[in-house]
Design an enzyme around this catalytic site. Structure first.
Site, PDB file in Angstrom:
ATOM      1  N   GLY A  26       0.684  -1.035   0.027  1.00  0.00           N
ATOM      2  CA  GLY A  26      -0.110  -0.043   0.179  1.00  0.00           C
ATOM      3  C   GLY A  26       0.464   1.118  -0.179  1.00  0.00           C
ATOM      4  N   ASN A  28       1.442   3.297  -2.702  1.00  0.00           N
ATOM      5  CA  ASN A  28       0.846   4.159  -3.075  1.00  0.00           C
ATOM      6  C   ASN A  28      -1.113   4.663  -1.750  1.00  0.00           C
ATOM      7  OD1 ASN A  28       0.976   5.155  -6.428  1.00  0.00           O
ATOM      8  ND2 ASN A  28       1.534   2.031  -6.248  1.00  0.00           N
ATOM      9  N   MET A 105      -4.760  -6.602  -7.015  1.00  0.00           N
ATOM     10  CA  MET A 105      -4.153  -8.199  -7.786  1.00  0.00           C
ATOM     11  C   MET A 105      -4.661  -9.355  -8.547  1.00  0.00           C
ATOM     12  SD  MET A 105      -0.757  -6.481  -7.375  1.00  0.00           S
ATOM     13  CE  MET A 105       0.175  -7.850  -8.302  1.00  0.00           C
ATOM     14  N   ARG A 106      -6.064  -8.878  -8.767  1.00  0.00           N
ATOM     15  CA  ARG A 106      -7.377  -9.514  -8.984  1.00  0.00           C
ATOM     16  C   ARG A 106      -7.803  -8.518 -10.599  1.00  0.00           C
ATOM     17  NH1 ARG A 106      -8.033 -14.280  -7.076  1.00  0.00           N
ATOM     18  NH2 ARG A 106     -10.308 -14.401  -8.676  1.00  0.00           N
ATOM     19  N   HIS A 124      -0.144   1.055 -13.245  1.00  0.00           N
ATOM     20  CA  HIS A 124       0.852   0.073 -14.176  1.00  0.00           C
ATOM     21  C   HIS A 124       1.911   0.342 -13.334  1.00  0.00           C
ATOM     22  CE1 HIS A 124       1.712  -4.238 -15.343  1.00  0.00           C
ATOM     23  NE2 HIS A 124       2.115  -3.508 -16.070  1.00  0.00           N
ATOM     24  N   ASP A 156     -10.611  -2.147 -17.800  1.00  0.00           N
ATOM     25  CA  ASP A 156     -12.125  -2.563 -18.307  1.00  0.00           C
ATOM     26  C   ASP A 156     -12.043  -4.371 -18.278  1.00  0.00           C
ATOM     27  OD1 ASP A 156      -9.630  -3.648 -19.819  1.00  0.00           O
ATOM     28  OD2 ASP A 156     -10.389  -2.096 -21.495  1.00  0.00           O
ATOM     29  N   GLY A 158     -10.230  -6.156 -19.628  1.00  0.00           N
ATOM     30  CA  GLY A 158      -8.768  -7.205 -20.074  1.00  0.00           C
ATOM     31  C   GLY A 158      -7.959  -6.654 -19.132  1.00  0.00           C
TER      32      GLY A 158
HETATM   33  C1  GRF Z   1       2.524  -1.060  -8.138  1.00  0.00           C
HETATM   34  O1  GRF Z   1       4.193  -1.296  -8.749  1.00  0.00           O
HETATM   35  C2  GRF Z   1       1.966  -0.693  -8.904  1.00  0.00           C
HETATM   36  O2  GRF Z   1       2.271  -0.142  -9.895  1.00  0.00           O
HETATM   37  C3  GRF Z   1       0.839  -2.001  -9.227  1.00  0.00           C
HETATM   38  O3  GRF Z   1       1.203  -2.401  -7.710  1.00  0.00           O
HETATM   39  C4  GRF Z   1       2.308  -1.790  -7.078  1.00  0.00           C
HETATM   40  C5  GRF Z   1       2.065  -1.933  -5.612  1.00  0.00           C
HETATM   41  O4  GRF Z   1       2.170  -1.946  -5.073  1.00  0.00           O
HETATM   42  N1  GRF Z   1      -0.209  -2.536  -9.795  1.00  0.00           N
HETATM   43  P1  GRF Z   1       2.117  -1.041  -3.380  1.00  0.00           P
HETATM   44  O5  GRF Z   1       1.407  -1.150  -2.794  1.00  0.00           O
HETATM   45  O6  GRF Z   1       1.413   1.103  -3.812  1.00  0.00           O
HETATM   46  O7  GRF Z   1       3.375  -0.147  -2.891  1.00  0.00           O
END
Ligand code: GRF
Length: 216
Positions: A26, A28, A105-106, A124, A156, A158
């Protein structure tokens, strides 16, 4: 959805209620919560943090910041689709108009996509459409690219395939490891997510084909 859609809120300069979905550490999420505390978002409020994994480390940040946490394990539901229905009902009850994926992650299924059309965003760690899916930084190193970066996009059905909102590049150095490249990209991710969320919540936009167009 009975609540106003994301686009309606933006058009009417209303405050948007957002939920952040995570599965792991977490960073971000933490960066967005710090930005919120520093009044960086004029038209968006993170009201809830949800995870498919109750042990996700990032949930602690949400608790520290006094944000509502939804942390039922997806494994307690008969199918992942049933978990998503539960999540969609909870988010609807909270009046959530924007779903922010931050290391969730889903793949997102129809329970969420149908109710939050063009209102789910993801980050991403590559310059999409290159290197979608897991281990994007490793894929970039193995391919030998000179630049990589990060992408913010609408979600979306995909894999990392929706319309692109913003991208930022970073150089790939000759002596980079997966760890050093990941750290360089992550630093940019935090800034780009904050700026992209300001952009889509404070400025009217539309999607034409695959292109997100910001109205003057
Ligand atoms: C990040 O690299 C994000 O781009 C990817 O998963 C990672 C998550 O990192 N989708 P965090 O949990 O926010 O540290």
């Amino acid at each position: 959805m009975t609540h106003r859609s994301l686009q309606e809120c933006v058009q009417n300069s209303e405050c948007i209620r957002a939920a952040v979905l995570i599965s792991g550490r977490g960073s971000n999420l933490k960066s967005l919560l710090v930005a919120q505390k520093n009044h960086a978002f004029a038209r968006m409020k993170i009201v809830c943090v949800a995870s498919n994994k109750p042990a996700a480390g990032g949930l602690e940040f949400a608790r520290d910041y006094g944000i509502e946490v939804l942390a039922k394990s997806a494994a307690d539901f008969a199918t992942f689709a049933e978990f998503e229905h539960y999540l969609a009902d909870e988010l609807e009850q909270l009046g959530v108009q924007l779903i922010i994926l931050a290391g969730y992650m889903r793949l997102i299924g129809s329970a969420l996509l149908s109710r939050w059309s063009n209102a789910i965003v993801n980050i991403h760690p590559s310059l999409l459409p290159s290197f979608p899916g897991l281990h994007a930084q490793r894929q970039a190193l193995e391919y030998g690219v000179r630049f990589s970066g990060c992408t913010i996009h609408f979600v979306d059905a995909g894999l990392d395939s929706g319309a692109i909102i913003a991208q930022r590049t970073v150089p790939v150095m000759p002596d980079d490891t997966e760890l050093t490249l990941t750290e360089r990209i992550l630093h940019e991710e935090h800034a780009l997510y904050r700026e992209s969320l300001q952009l889509i919540t404070e400025h009217p936009w539309q999607i034409q084909g695959r292109t997100v167009i910001f109205n003057p």
